[in-house]
Design a protein around this motif. Structure first.
Motif, PDB file in Angstrom:
ATOM      1  N   UNK A 226      38.009   9.368  84.286  1.00 60.38           N
ATOM      2  CA  UNK A 226      38.864   9.833  83.195  1.00 60.38           C
ATOM      3  C   UNK A 226      40.257   9.223  83.313  1.00 60.38           C
ATOM      4  N   UNK A 227      40.795   9.229  84.540  1.00 58.22           N
ATOM      5  CA  UNK A 227      42.105   8.605  84.767  1.00 58.22           C
ATOM      6  C   UNK A 227      42.033   7.096  84.532  1.00 58.22           C
ATOM      7  N   UNK A 228      40.919   6.475  84.940  1.00 62.14           N
ATOM      8  CA  UNK A 228      40.719   5.045  84.716  1.00 62.14           C
ATOM      9  C   UNK A 228      40.734   4.732  83.224  1.00 62.14           C
ATOM     10  N   UNK A 229      40.045   5.552  82.428  1.00 59.96           N
ATOM     11  CA  UNK A 229      40.022   5.354  80.980  1.00 59.96           C
ATOM     12  C   UNK A 229      41.396   5.554  80.367  1.00 59.96           C
ATOM     13  N   UNK A 230      42.189   6.474  80.923  1.00 60.18           N
ATOM     14  CA  UNK A 230      43.535   6.742  80.401  1.00 60.18           C
ATOM     15  C   UNK A 230      44.469   5.562  80.630  1.00 60.18           C
ATOM     16  N   UNK A 231      44.321   4.897  81.779  1.00 57.99           N
ATOM     17  CA  UNK A 231      45.181   3.764  82.121  1.00 57.99           C
ATOM     18  C   UNK A 231      44.715   2.487  81.428  1.00 57.99           C
ATOM     19  N   UNK A 232      43.389   2.286  81.342  1.00 63.67           N
ATOM     20  CA  UNK A 232      42.877   1.006  80.848  1.00 63.67           C
ATOM     21  C   UNK A 232      42.257   1.031  79.476  1.00 63.67           C
ATOM     22  N   UNK A 233      42.227   2.158  78.789  1.00 67.11           N
ATOM     23  CA  UNK A 233      41.581   2.253  77.491  1.00 67.11           C
ATOM     24  C   UNK A 233      42.545   2.042  76.341  1.00 67.11           C
ATOM     25  N   UNK A 234      42.668   3.056  75.482  1.00 70.31           N
ATOM     26  CA  UNK A 234      43.522   2.945  74.297  1.00 70.31           C
ATOM     27  C   UNK A 234      44.975   2.673  74.660  1.00 70.31           C
ATOM     28  N   UNK A 235      45.447   3.277  75.750  1.00 71.72           N
ATOM     29  CA  UNK A 235      46.842   3.081  76.156  1.00 71.72           C
ATOM     30  C   UNK A 235      47.127   1.615  76.455  1.00 71.72           C
ATOM     31  N   UNK A 236      46.182   0.943  77.124  1.00 68.40           N
ATOM     32  CA  UNK A 236      46.367  -0.476  77.446  1.00 68.40           C
ATOM     33  C   UNK A 236      46.435  -1.320  76.181  1.00 68.40           C
ATOM     34  N   UNK A 237      45.643  -0.966  75.168  1.00 70.78           N
ATOM     35  CA  UNK A 237      45.651  -1.727  73.918  1.00 70.78           C
ATOM     36  C   UNK A 237      46.991  -1.589  73.194  1.00 70.78           C
TER      37      UNK A 237
ATOM     38  N   UNK B  37      43.704  12.618  76.192  1.00 70.84           N
ATOM     39  CA  UNK B  37      44.923  12.485  75.394  1.00 70.84           C
ATOM     40  C   UNK B  37      46.200  12.711  76.209  1.00 70.84           C
ATOM     41  N   UNK B  38      46.238  13.767  76.999  1.00 68.33           N
ATOM     42  CA  UNK B  38      47.468  14.101  77.733  1.00 68.33           C
ATOM     43  C   UNK B  38      47.841  13.004  78.721  1.00 68.33           C
ATOM     44  N   UNK B  39      46.871  12.523  79.504  1.00 72.07           N
ATOM     45  CA  UNK B  39      47.162  11.494  80.512  1.00 72.07           C
ATOM     46  C   UNK B  39      47.485  10.157  79.863  1.00 72.07           C
TER      47      UNK B  39
ATOM     48  N   UNK C  36      51.503  11.581  96.961  1.00 70.23           N
ATOM     49  CA  UNK C  36      52.075  12.671  96.165  1.00 70.23           C
ATOM     50  C   UNK C  36      51.124  13.206  95.088  1.00 70.23           C
ATOM     51  N   UNK C  37      49.931  12.589  94.977  1.00 73.28           N
ATOM     52  CA  UNK C  37      48.885  13.065  94.053  1.00 73.28           C
ATOM     53  C   UNK C  37      49.379  13.146  92.608  1.00 73.28           C
ATOM     54  N   UNK C  38      50.124  12.116  92.175  1.00 69.98           N
ATOM     55  CA  UNK C  38      50.659  12.103  90.811  1.00 69.98           C
ATOM     56  C   UNK C  38      49.709  11.478  89.795  1.00 69.98           C
ATOM     57  N   UNK C  39      48.609  10.863  90.258  1.00 71.48           N
ATOM     58  CA  UNK C  39      47.603  10.327  89.350  1.00 71.48           C
ATOM     59  C   UNK C  39      48.154   9.282  88.405  1.00 71.48           C
TER      60      UNK C  39
END
Length: 454
Positions: free
Chosen positions: A50-61, A133-135, A191-194
């Protein structure tokens, strides 16, 4: 400017000068890609798909859309600076330098504010799953908060490369990549900030790179001196930058918009497909890194030789660069097809994600060689000042057709049918680019013969 110093780009052995310029750019681009790649590796392995998708999905585009547009605009500065440098026009060089920096600062501030404000609406339009969405919003907002640093670094490094200095941008990126990796591990594991941790790490490291490249232009670049008090827009030079760079920026943004539409369609396939597409994007970026480095090398080479009036070197340089880029494209295709599973496991151990990703590799990777013609020939034409037709060609042959493909031709298609929009559009645009380049060069060389005729 030092009159006695030999400019090897317009004097030396062509293949050797291209490679000497290419390798620092390629390695530098590798370290630039490493920022987001390490972000993806760290969150993919330690924070989940889920975190991987948040960093590399729509946000990356979304990030690629804005950064790509500005990078395209900065190509205008790179071209005129390389031409001024080749022609030894010190006054033009000075005005272009300070106009370029004014543009990067103003653009970074304005685009950063807009990115923070409109992050969530854009992610919503792209059908980003609610659980991401939040991440995703957090990642985009933190990234855009430091956009001025990214713009300043990209402009500063483009200026250095335009005058033939591709080594220092490489050194700065190497240093900042190490900083980024260390901060990723500290903020995510310690620090577990994800997602927030990798975004903050990228922001800090980009700020360091911007400071270093600016200091180099202020104090350690013979023939160029950036003076902060003189940073402002010079109408003629800035207009020329926009004339050359704006079509390239629009072209780059249309690439991103078409990719965003593909991303929107793929988001409907679920989180596993989003994660697979995000990972494929990181693996795929290895090819684009090398291909883009050849594009920058030929743009600088042609720009300086064009400024010096050495048209035979322009012609030979393009042919040599095409050959080298084609060989590397075929090599990447072979490696990705044979070792795709191993490459995907660097980012994730999820078998479902890996299997989906390999289906993407099988469709796209064998056709990388097609884009070589688009990259090299458009780069050469851009350096000669011919950008309008190539931009229109790219917008229609790649971007518009790609949008039509996923919305009208295969609106409810399979995964393979959706991603096939890439090789199909590359093939069409490559053919058009080859034909136009041949026509334009024949016209240029005919004009040169008339000028030199007794």
């Amino acid at each position: 400017m030092e009159e006695t110093k030999e400019n090897k780009i317009i004097e030396g052995v062509i293949w050797k000068q291209l490679l000497l310029f290419f390798f620092p750019i390629m390695i530098g681009t590798f370290f630039q890609q490493l920022y987001n790649t390490i972000d993806a590796v760290v969150v993919g392995q330690f924070a989940g798909k889920e975190a991987l998708s948040s960093v590399g999905g729509s946000s990356a585009q979304i990030i690629n859309l804005v950064v790509g547009f500005f990078t395209g605009l900065s190509a205008g500065a790179s071209v005129i600076i390389s031409q001024f440098f080749g022609a030894k026009d010190e006054e033009g060089l000075k005005k272009a330098l300070h106009s370029a920096y004014a543009f990067s600062i103003v653009g970074g501030i304005l685009c950063g504010i807009l990115g923070v404000l409109f992050a969530k609406p854009l992610l919503t339009i792209m059908n980003t799953p609610q659980e991401l969405m939040a991440q995703s919003t957090l990642y985009v907002r933190v990234y855009f908060s430091g956009l001025i640093f990214i713009f300043v670094y990209n402009m500063g490094s483009a200026i250095l490369r335009a005058i033939g200095d591709s080594k220092r941008p490489l050194y700065y990126l190497m240093i900042c990549s190490v900083i980024n990796i260390a901060l990723d591990l500290l903020l995510v594991l310690g620090f577990h900030l994800g997602v927030a941790g990798v975004a903050i790490a990228t922001l800090i490291s980009q700020a360091v790179s911007a400071v270093m490249v600016t200091a180099a232009l202020m104090y350690r670049t013979p023939g160029l001196k950036l003076i902060p008090a003189e940073i402002r827009f010079h109408r003629e030079e800035f207009s020329t930058m926009l004339r050359i760079g704006l079509p390239t920026g629009i072209q780059s943004s249309m690439y991103s918009i078409s990719n965003m539409i593909v991303q929107t369609v793929l988001n409907n396939f679920g989180v596993d497909t989003m994660a697979a597409w995000a990972v494929f994007g990181k693996i795929d970026s290895l090819f684009w890194m090398v291909n883009g480095a050849f594009g920058i090398a030929i743009t600088t080479f042609v720009g300086q030789n064009c400024g010096a009036g050495k048209w035979d070197r322009v012609k030979k340089g393009v042919h040599v660069c095409l050959g080298m880029a084609l060989v590397t494209a075929l090599a990447f295709s072979a490696v990705f097809l044979s070792e795709g599973s191993l490459l995907f496991r660097i980012f994730t151990q999820d078998k479902g994600v890996i299997m989906i990703g390999l289906r993407m590799v099988a469709v796209i990777s064998p056709t990388y060689f097609l884009f070589v013609f688009i990259e090299i020939l458009s780069g050469a034409l851009r350096a000669e000042g011919h950008v309008l037709v190539t931009t229109v060609m790219t917008l229609s042959g790649i971007c518009l057709l790609r949008i039509l493909w996923v919305t009208l031709i295969v609106p409810n298609g399979t995964l393979e049918e959706i991603v096939a929009c890439y090789p199909v559009t590359w093939a069409i645009c490559a053919l058009g680019m080859i034909l136009y380049y041949g026509y334009k060069q024949r016209k240029i060389f005919a004009q040169q013969k008339l000028k030199t005729a007794p």
